[in-house]
Design a protein around this motif. Structure first.
Motif, PDB file in Angstrom:
ATOM      1  N   UNK A  84      -1.910 -12.452  11.879  1.00 31.78           N
ATOM      2  CA  UNK A  84      -2.861 -11.575  12.545  1.00 31.78           C
ATOM      3  C   UNK A  84      -2.245 -10.195  12.765  1.00 31.78           C
ATOM      4  N   UNK A  85      -1.000 -10.186  13.180  1.00 32.87           N
ATOM      5  CA  UNK A  85      -0.305  -8.921  13.424  1.00 32.87           C
ATOM      6  C   UNK A  85      -0.113  -8.149  12.120  1.00 32.87           C
ATOM      7  N   UNK A  86       0.272  -8.855  11.057  1.00 32.37           N
ATOM      8  CA  UNK A  86       0.456  -8.210   9.763  1.00 32.37           C
ATOM      9  C   UNK A  86      -0.852  -7.621   9.251  1.00 32.37           C
ATOM     10  N   UNK A  87      -1.958  -8.352   9.445  1.00 33.87           N
ATOM     11  CA  UNK A  87      -3.260  -7.871   9.016  1.00 33.87           C
ATOM     12  C   UNK A  87      -3.628  -6.576   9.728  1.00 33.87           C
ATOM     13  N   UNK A  88      -3.372  -6.534  11.032  1.00 36.71           N
ATOM     14  CA  UNK A  88      -3.684  -5.324  11.803  1.00 36.71           C
ATOM     15  C   UNK A  88      -2.799  -4.160  11.347  1.00 36.71           C
ATOM     16  N   UNK A  89      -1.548  -4.413  11.084  1.00 37.45           N
ATOM     17  CA  UNK A  89      -0.641  -3.338  10.675  1.00 37.45           C
ATOM     18  C   UNK A  89      -0.989  -2.831   9.281  1.00 37.45           C
ATOM     19  N   UNK A  90      -1.416  -3.733   8.396  1.00 37.82           N
ATOM     20  CA  UNK A  90      -1.836  -3.282   7.073  1.00 37.82           C
ATOM     21  C   UNK A  90      -3.093  -2.415   7.191  1.00 37.82           C
ATOM     22  N   UNK A  91      -4.003  -2.805   8.082  1.00 40.40           N
ATOM     23  CA  UNK A  91      -5.185  -1.980   8.320  1.00 40.40           C
ATOM     24  C   UNK A  91      -4.821  -0.600   8.810  1.00 40.40           C
ATOM     25  N   UNK A  92      -3.806  -0.517   9.673  1.00 38.60           N
ATOM     26  CA  UNK A  92      -3.344   0.785  10.168  1.00 38.60           C
ATOM     27  C   UNK A  92      -2.751   1.625   9.043  1.00 38.60           C
ATOM     28  N   UNK A  93      -2.053   0.964   8.120  1.00 32.34           N
ATOM     29  CA  UNK A  93      -1.498   1.677   6.974  1.00 32.34           C
ATOM     30  C   UNK A  93      -2.623   2.317   6.155  1.00 32.34           C
ATOM     31  N   UNK A  94      -3.683   1.538   5.894  1.00 33.48           N
ATOM     32  CA  UNK A  94      -4.800   2.066   5.121  1.00 33.48           C
ATOM     33  C   UNK A  94      -5.445   3.261   5.816  1.00 33.48           C
ATOM     34  N   UNK A  95      -5.570   3.185   7.134  1.00 28.24           N
ATOM     35  CA  UNK A  95      -6.165   4.295   7.870  1.00 28.24           C
ATOM     36  C   UNK A  95      -5.309   5.551   7.771  1.00 28.24           C
ATOM     37  N   UNK A  96      -3.988   5.394   7.844  1.00 24.36           N
ATOM     38  CA  UNK A  96      -3.108   6.556   7.738  1.00 24.36           C
ATOM     39  C   UNK A  96      -3.140   7.143   6.334  1.00 24.36           C
ATOM     40  N   UNK A  97      -3.260   6.285   5.327  1.00 20.72           N
ATOM     41  CA  UNK A  97      -3.383   6.783   3.949  1.00 20.72           C
ATOM     42  C   UNK A  97      -4.653   7.619   3.805  1.00 20.72           C
ATOM     43  N   UNK A  98      -5.735   7.159   4.433  1.00 24.31           N
ATOM     44  CA  UNK A  98      -6.990   7.910   4.389  1.00 24.31           C
ATOM     45  C   UNK A  98      -6.853   9.246   5.111  1.00 24.31           C
ATOM     46  N   UNK A  99      -6.132   9.246   6.243  1.00 25.46           N
ATOM     47  CA  UNK A  99      -5.935  10.489   6.992  1.00 25.46           C
ATOM     48  C   UNK A  99      -5.161  11.512   6.180  1.00 25.46           C
ATOM     49  N   UNK A 100      -4.274  11.044   5.304  1.00 30.70           N
ATOM     50  CA  UNK A 100      -3.498  11.953   4.454  1.00 30.70           C
ATOM     51  C   UNK A 100      -4.292  12.411   3.235  1.00 30.70           C
ATOM     52  N   UNK A 101      -5.508  11.899   3.077  1.00 33.22           N
ATOM     53  CA  UNK A 101      -6.334  12.295   1.951  1.00 33.22           C
ATOM     54  C   UNK A 101      -5.918  11.683   0.626  1.00 33.22           C
ATOM     55  N   UNK A 102      -5.219  10.549   0.671  1.00 35.59           N
ATOM     56  CA  UNK A 102      -4.676   9.945  -0.544  1.00 35.59           C
ATOM     57  C   UNK A 102      -5.414   8.691  -0.984  1.00 35.59           C
ATOM     58  N   UNK A 103      -6.294   8.165  -0.154  1.00 36.11           N
ATOM     59  CA  UNK A 103      -6.830   6.830  -0.387  1.00 36.11           C
ATOM     60  C   UNK A 103      -7.588   6.724  -1.707  1.00 36.11           C
ATOM     61  N   UNK A 104      -8.491   7.652  -1.983  1.00 36.02           N
ATOM     62  CA  UNK A 104      -9.372   7.533  -3.151  1.00 36.02           C
ATOM     63  C   UNK A 104      -8.590   7.543  -4.461  1.00 36.02           C
ATOM     64  N   UNK A 105      -7.483   8.260  -4.515  1.00 34.18           N
ATOM     65  CA  UNK A 105      -6.721   8.387  -5.756  1.00 34.18           C
ATOM     66  C   UNK A 105      -5.506   7.469  -5.805  1.00 34.18           C
ATOM     67  N   UNK A 106      -5.381   6.565  -4.850  1.00 27.60           N
ATOM     68  CA  UNK A 106      -4.188   5.720  -4.770  1.00 27.60           C
ATOM     69  C   UNK A 106      -4.424   4.338  -5.372  1.00 27.60           C
ATOM     70  N   UNK A 107      -3.369   3.790  -5.945  1.00 29.53           N
ATOM     71  CA  UNK A 107      -3.312   2.366  -6.285  1.00 29.53           C
ATOM     72  C   UNK A 107      -2.594   1.692  -5.122  1.00 29.53           C
ATOM     73  N   UNK A 108      -3.250   0.733  -4.467  1.00 29.51           N
ATOM     74  CA  UNK A 108      -2.679   0.073  -3.295  1.00 29.51           C
ATOM     75  C   UNK A 108      -2.604  -1.422  -3.568  1.00 29.51           C
ATOM     76  N   UNK A 109      -1.443  -2.007  -3.351  1.00 30.59           N
ATOM     77  CA  UNK A 109      -1.226  -3.436  -3.596  1.00 30.59           C
ATOM     78  C   UNK A 109      -0.767  -4.102  -2.307  1.00 30.59           C
ATOM     79  N   UNK A 110      -1.356  -5.253  -2.016  1.00 32.49           N
ATOM     80  CA  UNK A 110      -0.915  -6.089  -0.896  1.00 32.49           C
ATOM     81  C   UNK A 110      -0.555  -7.455  -1.462  1.00 32.49           C
ATOM     82  N   UNK A 111       0.667  -7.922  -1.231  1.00 31.96           N
ATOM     83  CA  UNK A 111       1.073  -9.211  -1.768  1.00 31.96           C
ATOM     84  C   UNK A 111       2.198  -9.800  -0.918  1.00 31.96           C
ATOM     85  N   UNK A 112       2.804 -10.869  -1.419  1.00 29.13           N
ATOM     86  CA  UNK A 112       3.859 -11.578  -0.709  1.00 29.13           C
ATOM     87  C   UNK A 112       4.858 -12.117  -1.724  1.00 29.13           C
ATOM     88  N   UNK A 113       6.051 -12.476  -1.247  1.00 27.69           N
ATOM     89  CA  UNK A 113       7.051 -13.032  -2.166  1.00 27.69           C
ATOM     90  C   UNK A 113       6.938 -14.552  -2.276  1.00 27.69           C
TER      91      UNK A 113
END
Length: 275
Positions: A84-113
Motif C-alpha cells: 500500500x505504501x509503495x503504491x502511494x509513493x509510486x503515485x506521488x512519483x507520477x504526479x511529480x513527473x507531471x508537474x515537471x511537464x515530462x509525463x506525456x513524452x516519457x516511457x515509465x516502467x513499474x516492475x519488481x525483481x
C-alpha cells in the motif's frame, strides 16, 4: 523509499553511453531529489534523461512503524501495508513527473525483481525458489501515444532491454537474450509461443515456463524435478510429473536441457512440440 541514480543519456550514430549525473536518496523521495532531477533537465534540455527509482515495496524485513500497520500485525498484514505504501509513493512519483511537464513524452516502467509466497510454497523462502510466487511479478509500462493494452504472451525481465531499444530506435549487432514485446503491445496479437527460464541461484533452483502453461522446476543439488500447469494451477500445488513417460518428458524437457547446457544463449526458445 526511493532511490538510486540519475543517468543522462546521449545517443550517436557510433555508440550509446551513460554516465552518472547525480545520486538520489535511497529511503524516500525527498524534495531535494526532485530538485536534482529538475536541475539535470535544465542543464541538458536537449538530451534524454534516465531516472531509476528503487522502491523497497514488500521486501523483507517486514517492519513498519505502529501508525503504518493499517491492516493488522500479522506478516501478511505488514506485507499488504508495505505494498500500500509503495503504491502511494509510486503515485506521488507520477504526479511529480507531471508537474515537471515530462509525463506525456516519457516511457515509465513499474516492475519488481521477484515475489514472495508468504504462507504458500515454503513460506518466506519462496523468494529463493522458482515457483510462481517467486517468478510472477507486476510489469506496467506507459508509452507515449499507446493506449491501454495487455500482452497475452509470457515475458521476462530480459525482454525489457530489446523492447526499450526498439522504442528508442537503437540499433546494434549485439545478440540479446530477450525479445521485444512492443509489436504485441501495439497490435494486441501474439506472434509466437515461447519458453522462458528462471534461476534462483541461492538454492540452485531452475525453471522453464512455456506459453502453453506447462512449467518444469528443477533443483540441481537433489536432482529434484516437478511439472505443473501453472496457468490452471497458479499456486503449483498439483504435480503432473507422473503423467509423463520417459519419451514425452524428453520432448517436453528438450528446450530446458538446452538452456541448462547453453543458458547464456537460450533464455527464450520455441517450446517442444510447437512449430
Amino acid at each position: 523509499m526511493l532511490s538510486t541514480v540519475i543517468n543522462t543519456v546521449t545517443f550517436s550514430d557510433q555508440e550509446s553511453h551513460c554516465h552518472q549525473e547525480s545520486a538520489l536518496s535511497y529511503l524516500g523521495a525527498k524534495d531535494g531529489d526532485w530538485e536534482k532531477i529538475k536541475e539535470t533537465i535544465e542543464k541538458s534540455a536537449d538530451r534524454p534523461i534516465f531516472v531509476y527509482f528503487h522502491l523497497i515495496g514488500g521486501h523483507d524485513p517486514f517492519e513498519l512503524p505502529e501508525d503504518e500497520l493499517i491492516f493488522g500485525k500479522e506478516v501478511k498484514d505488514i506485507y499488504d501495508a508495505l505494498l500500500f505504501k509503495a503504491d502511494r509513493e509510486f503515485g506521488n512519483i507520477l504526479e511529480r513527473i507531471k508537474e515537471l511537464g515530462l509525463y506525456e513524452d516519457s516511457i515509465i516502467i513499474f516492475s519488481s525483481d521477484h515475489g514472495v509466497g508468504l504462507d504458500k510454497q515454503r513460506g518466506l523462502a519462496s523468494y529463493s525458489r522458482t515457483y510462481n510466487a517467486n517468478l510472477q511479478i507486476p510489469f506496467l509500462i506507459k508509452l507515449p501515444g499507446v493506449s491501454t493494452s495487455e500482452v497475452s504472451n509470457i515475458y521476462s525481465l530480459i525482454d525489457v532491454r530489446p523492447s526499450l531499444e526498439e522504442l528508442l530506435g537503437i540499433k546494434h549487432d549485439e545478440i540479446l537474450h530477450g525479445i521485444s514485446f512492443v509489436s504485441e503491445l501495439k497490435s494486441k496479437q501474439r506472434y509466437k509461443d515461447r519458453c522462458i527460464f528462471g534461476i534462483a541461484t541461492f538454492q540452485e533452483f531452475f525453471s522453464m515456463q512455456c506459453s502453453t502453461g506447462v512449467k518444469i522446476i528443477y533443483q540441481r543439488d537433489y536432482e529434484f524435478v516437478d511439472i505443473f500447469n501453472s496457468f490452471n494451477d497458479p499456486w503449483e500445488l498439483t504435480s503432473l510429473v507422473n503423467e509423463y513417460n520417459e519419451e514425452n518428458f524428453e520432448i517436453l524437457a528438450r528446450p530446458f536441457v538446452k538452456f541448462m547446457a547453453y543458458g547464456k544463449d537460450t533464455y527464450a526458445l520455441t517450446p517442444a512440440g510447437i512449430r
